[in-house]
Design a protein around this motif. Structure first.
Motif, PDB file in Angstrom:
ATOM      1  N   ALA A   1       0.857  -1.210   0.000  1.00  0.00           N
ATOM      2  CA  ALA A   1       0.000   0.000   0.000  1.00  0.00           C
ATOM      3  C   ALA A   1       0.884   1.249   0.000  1.00  0.00           C
ATOM      4  O   ALA A   1       0.614   2.227  -0.691  1.00  0.00           O
ATOM      5  CB  ALA A   1      -0.917   0.005   1.222  1.00  0.00           C
ATOM      6  N   PHE A   2       1.951   1.202   0.795  1.00  0.00           N
ATOM      7  CA  PHE A   2       2.942   2.279   0.766  1.00  0.00           C
ATOM      8  C   PHE A   2       3.984   1.883  -0.272  1.00  0.00           C
ATOM      9  O   PHE A   2       4.576   0.809  -0.190  1.00  0.00           O
ATOM     10  CB  PHE A   2       3.587   2.439   2.152  1.00  0.00           C
ATOM     11  CG  PHE A   2       4.468   3.652   2.244  1.00  0.00           C
ATOM     12  CD1 PHE A   2       3.942   4.874   2.621  1.00  0.00           C
ATOM     13  CD2 PHE A   2       5.822   3.583   1.935  1.00  0.00           C
ATOM     14  CE1 PHE A   2       4.745   6.017   2.697  1.00  0.00           C
ATOM     15  CE2 PHE A   2       6.625   4.714   2.016  1.00  0.00           C
ATOM     16  CZ  PHE A   2       6.086   5.925   2.398  1.00  0.00           C
TER      17      PHE A   2
ATOM     18  N   ILE B   1       6.996   3.832  -2.723  1.00  0.00           N
ATOM     19  CA  ILE B   1       7.620   5.063  -3.234  1.00  0.00           C
ATOM     20  C   ILE B   1       7.723   5.065  -4.761  1.00  0.00           C
ATOM     21  O   ILE B   1       7.920   6.111  -5.362  1.00  0.00           O
ATOM     22  CB  ILE B   1       9.011   5.318  -2.606  1.00  0.00           C
ATOM     23  CG1 ILE B   1       9.917   4.108  -2.755  1.00  0.00           C
ATOM     24  CG2 ILE B   1       8.850   5.710  -1.137  1.00  0.00           C
ATOM     25  CD1 ILE B   1      11.357   4.355  -2.256  1.00  0.00           C
TER      26      ILE B   1
ATOM     27  N   ASP C   1       9.616   8.670  -5.087  1.00  0.00           N
ATOM     28  CA  ASP C   1       9.325   9.960  -4.445  1.00  0.00           C
ATOM     29  C   ASP C   1       9.104   9.661  -2.958  1.00  0.00           C
ATOM     30  O   ASP C   1       8.344   8.752  -2.620  1.00  0.00           O
ATOM     31  CB  ASP C   1       8.061  10.543  -5.088  1.00  0.00           C
ATOM     32  CG  ASP C   1       7.673  11.884  -4.502  1.00  0.00           C
ATOM     33  OD1 ASP C   1       7.186  12.732  -5.266  1.00  0.00           O
ATOM     34  OD2 ASP C   1       7.819  12.088  -3.277  1.00  0.00           O
TER      35      ASP C   1
ATOM     36  N   LYS D   1       8.931  14.285   5.214  1.00  0.00           N
ATOM     37  CA  LYS D   1       8.664  15.372   6.165  1.00  0.00           C
ATOM     38  C   LYS D   1       8.746  14.861   7.606  1.00  0.00           C
ATOM     39  O   LYS D   1       9.264  15.538   8.483  1.00  0.00           O
ATOM     40  CB  LYS D   1       7.299  16.007   5.879  1.00  0.00           C
ATOM     41  CG  LYS D   1       7.339  16.853   4.614  1.00  0.00           C
ATOM     42  CD  LYS D   1       6.254  17.884   4.596  1.00  0.00           C
ATOM     43  CE  LYS D   1       4.968  17.320   4.055  1.00  0.00           C
ATOM     44  NZ  LYS D   1       4.972  17.096   2.611  1.00  0.00           N
TER      45      LYS D   1
ATOM     46  N   ILE E   1      -2.828  11.241  -2.774  1.00  0.00           N
ATOM     47  CA  ILE E   1      -2.474   9.918  -2.247  1.00  0.00           C
ATOM     48  C   ILE E   1      -3.047   8.862  -3.191  1.00  0.00           C
ATOM     49  O   ILE E   1      -4.266   8.762  -3.362  1.00  0.00           O
ATOM     50  CB  ILE E   1      -2.975   9.733  -0.800  1.00  0.00           C
ATOM     51  CG1 ILE E   1      -2.418  10.879   0.066  1.00  0.00           C
ATOM     52  CG2 ILE E   1      -2.545   8.375  -0.252  1.00  0.00           C
ATOM     53  CD1 ILE E   1      -2.949  10.911   1.473  1.00  0.00           C
ATOM     54  N   LEU E   2      -2.138   8.109  -3.807  1.00  0.00           N
ATOM     55  CA  LEU E   2      -2.538   7.224  -4.902  1.00  0.00           C
ATOM     56  C   LEU E   2      -2.462   5.753  -4.516  1.00  0.00           C
ATOM     57  O   LEU E   2      -1.576   5.349  -3.750  1.00  0.00           O
ATOM     58  CB  LEU E   2      -1.618   7.450  -6.110  1.00  0.00           C
ATOM     59  CG  LEU E   2      -1.527   8.877  -6.653  1.00  0.00           C
ATOM     60  CD1 LEU E   2      -0.584   8.916  -7.867  1.00  0.00           C
ATOM     61  CD2 LEU E   2      -2.897   9.438  -7.034  1.00  0.00           C
TER      62      LEU E   2
ATOM     63  N   PRO F   1      -1.199   2.321  -5.348  1.00  0.00           N
ATOM     64  CA  PRO F   1      -0.170   1.779  -6.250  1.00  0.00           C
ATOM     65  C   PRO F   1      -0.734   0.709  -7.191  1.00  0.00           C
ATOM     66  O   PRO F   1      -0.143   0.418  -8.217  1.00  0.00           O
ATOM     67  CB  PRO F   1       0.857   1.151  -5.298  1.00  0.00           C
ATOM     68  CG  PRO F   1       0.604   1.784  -3.980  1.00  0.00           C
ATOM     69  CD  PRO F   1      -0.854   2.088  -3.937  1.00  0.00           C
TER      70      PRO F   1
HETATM   71  P1  ADP Z   1       1.541  15.359   3.079  1.00  0.00           P
HETATM   72  O1  ADP Z   1       2.026  15.527   4.482  1.00  0.00           O
HETATM   73  O2  ADP Z   1       2.534  15.592   1.993  1.00  0.00           O
HETATM   74  O3  ADP Z   1       0.188  15.934   2.803  1.00  0.00           O
HETATM   75  P2  ADP Z   1       1.277  12.442   3.295  1.00  0.00           P
HETATM   76  O4  ADP Z   1       2.206  12.039   4.350  1.00  0.00           O
HETATM   77  O5  ADP Z   1      -0.107  12.048   3.414  1.00  0.00           O
HETATM   78  O6  ADP Z   1       1.360  13.895   2.948  1.00  0.00           O
HETATM   79  O7  ADP Z   1       1.849  11.853   1.965  1.00  0.00           O
HETATM   80  C1  ADP Z   1       1.302  12.195   0.728  1.00  0.00           C
HETATM   81  C2  ADP Z   1       2.422  12.132  -0.240  1.00  0.00           C
HETATM   82  O8  ADP Z   1       2.918  10.791  -0.281  1.00  0.00           O
HETATM   83  C3  ADP Z   1       2.032  12.448  -1.649  1.00  0.00           C
HETATM   84  O9  ADP Z   1       2.115  13.824  -1.933  1.00  0.00           O
HETATM   85  C4  ADP Z   1       3.047  11.653  -2.423  1.00  0.00           C
HETATM   86  O10 ADP Z   1       4.268  12.361  -2.497  1.00  0.00           O
HETATM   87  C5  ADP Z   1       3.278  10.422  -1.575  1.00  0.00           C
HETATM   88  N1  ADP Z   1       2.420   9.263  -1.922  1.00  0.00           N
HETATM   89  C6  ADP Z   1       1.220   9.232  -2.556  1.00  0.00           C
HETATM   90  N2  ADP Z   1       0.738   7.991  -2.651  1.00  0.00           N
HETATM   91  C7  ADP Z   1       1.676   7.181  -2.068  1.00  0.00           C
HETATM   92  C8  ADP Z   1       1.762   5.769  -1.842  1.00  0.00           C
HETATM   93  N3  ADP Z   1       0.800   4.921  -2.228  1.00  0.00           N
HETATM   94  N4  ADP Z   1       2.871   5.307  -1.206  1.00  0.00           N
HETATM   95  C9  ADP Z   1       3.860   6.136  -0.798  1.00  0.00           C
HETATM   96  N5  ADP Z   1       3.820   7.463  -0.974  1.00  0.00           N
HETATM   97  C10 ADP Z   1       2.741   7.991  -1.596  1.00  0.00           C
END
Ligand code: ADP
Ligand code: MG
Length: 332
Positions: free
Chosen positions: A108-109, A111, A164, A170, A252-253, A255
């Motif tokens: 689910a997670f 990168i 990514d 963060k 948030i996508l 995968p």
């Molecule tokens: P934010 O604090 O940036 O709002 P999150 O911690 O919720 O965010 O993470 C969202 C970010 O995670 C997205 O902007 C993207 O960079 C990354 N992301 C999106 N989908 C996935 C995923 N399925 N697995 C890992 N990273 C993701």
């Protein structure tokens, strides 16, 4: 003289200003709001420490930003399908940590979501069409990322593959910030980068009151949590998004599909450090309430508040009020 004016003058009088007190600073870094708030025994020294935290955030951004062509992360992506790239130990460690979250969450997670993620532009309200998604989706697979600890290198073996760290970087930066403050001898602080925060100590003998945003009401709060010595991260579908044809496209996508996840509005995770809570909040968001709650219950020291697509709030068992056997619910 009105009391407020009198107090203001007292603060402005040089020499009369007390040494100890709360200090705060806020800057735009990593494409988000970075804030530090702390109790300082010595204002000058503490200001220097806040400056070091902000510098650290800028350094992390320079290393891991997918938007800067000169970041180490960008070099890994540019060499996809061609060659491994030797990287800094910190970046290598964080990528390894990210892959552990992938293993923990059954993918689910991930990168490598970025292999389709870059096709979205939330500011310009752009998303890929079905054909483009289908063409890029095969590159989304965390199993393919090759780490070599000996050469400390990262290899993306397929052309067009990208990574990514937006779902975890963060939180990592917040942890680095807290480490700096601890080193400075600070005992009471809050460091925040966007949706990721970590609290050091308490708020003068009381907990810090942290609000979980109402995902559909600007400035509205859904839940308030009294917290000390903990990290807290929130992932929401309201942070970066646009609406098209009544559908919300957010950052948030899944995968599996390459499309924004629709069963959840927000996930908040509490845990020992912000790298963990950041990785888990994104993970739980993708997993959905039911699977996320089940996983949360299996992880010691982790609690969660999930707001599902219907706006219903789900709590993990450690956040629910204790149930006394035989206790009757209060009368309506
Ligand atoms: P934010 O604090 O940036 O709002 P999150 O911690 O919720 O965010 O993470 C969202 C970010 O995670 C997205 O902007 C993207 O960079 C990354 N992301 C999106 N989908 C996935 C995923 N399925 N697995 C890992 N990273 C993701
Ligand atoms: Mg996250």
């Amino acid at each position: 003289m009105p009391l407020r004016l009198f107090l203001l003058m007292l603060c402005l009088l040089p020499g009369l200003r007390a040494q100890a007190g709360w200090l705060a600073d806020e800057q735009a870094i990593m494409g988000t709001r970075v804030a530090v708030s702390l109790w300082a025994e010595n204002e000058t020294a503490a200001r220097g420490c806040i400056g070091r935290v902000m510098d650290e955030m800028r350094r992390t951004d320079a290393l891991m930003s997918p938007f800067r062509d000169d970041s180490e992360l960008a070099r890994i992506n540019a060499a996809a399908g061609r060659a491994p790239v030797a990287v800094d130990a910190e970046l290598f460690g964080l990528i390894r940590r990210a892959l552990r979250f992938s293993a923990l969450t059954g993918g689910a997670f991930d990168i490598t979501f970025a292999s389709v993620g870059y096709l979205y532009d939330f500011r310009k309200a752009r998303h890929p069409d079905a054909a483009s998604l289908a063409a890029h989706l095969p590159a989304v697979d965390w199993h393919k990322v090759r780490l070599d600890a000996r050469t400390r290198s990262v290899f993306l073996p397929q052309k067009g593959m990208r990574i990514d760290l937006g779902g975890i970087a963060k939180g990592h930066a917040v942890d680095r910030g807290i480490a700096i403050l601890r080193d400075c001898g600070i005992r009471s602080a809050l460091v925040t980068a966007g949706g990721d925060s970590r609290i050091l100590g308490d708020h003068h003998g009381r907990p810090w009151m942290m609000g979980v945003k109402n995902p559909r009401q600007r400035d509205g709060i859904a839940v308030v949590l009294p917290l000390s010595d903990t990290a807290i991260s929130t992932s929401g579908d309201y942070e970066r998004f646009f609406i098209e044809g009544g559908k919300r496209y957010h950052h948030i996508l899944s995968p599996r599909t390459g499309r924004p996840v629709r069963h959840t509005m927000s996930v908040t995770v509490l845990g020992p450090d912000a790298t963990t809570t950041d990785g888990l909040s994104t993970s739980f968001f993708v997993l959905g309430p039911e699977r996320a709650l089940a996983l949360c219950e299996s992880l010691p020291g982790i609690e969660t508040v999930i707001i599902d697509a219907q706006g219903q709030i789900h709590y993990s068992s450690g956040l629910m009020p204790p149930q006394r056997p035989g206790a009757r619910p209060p009368p309506p």
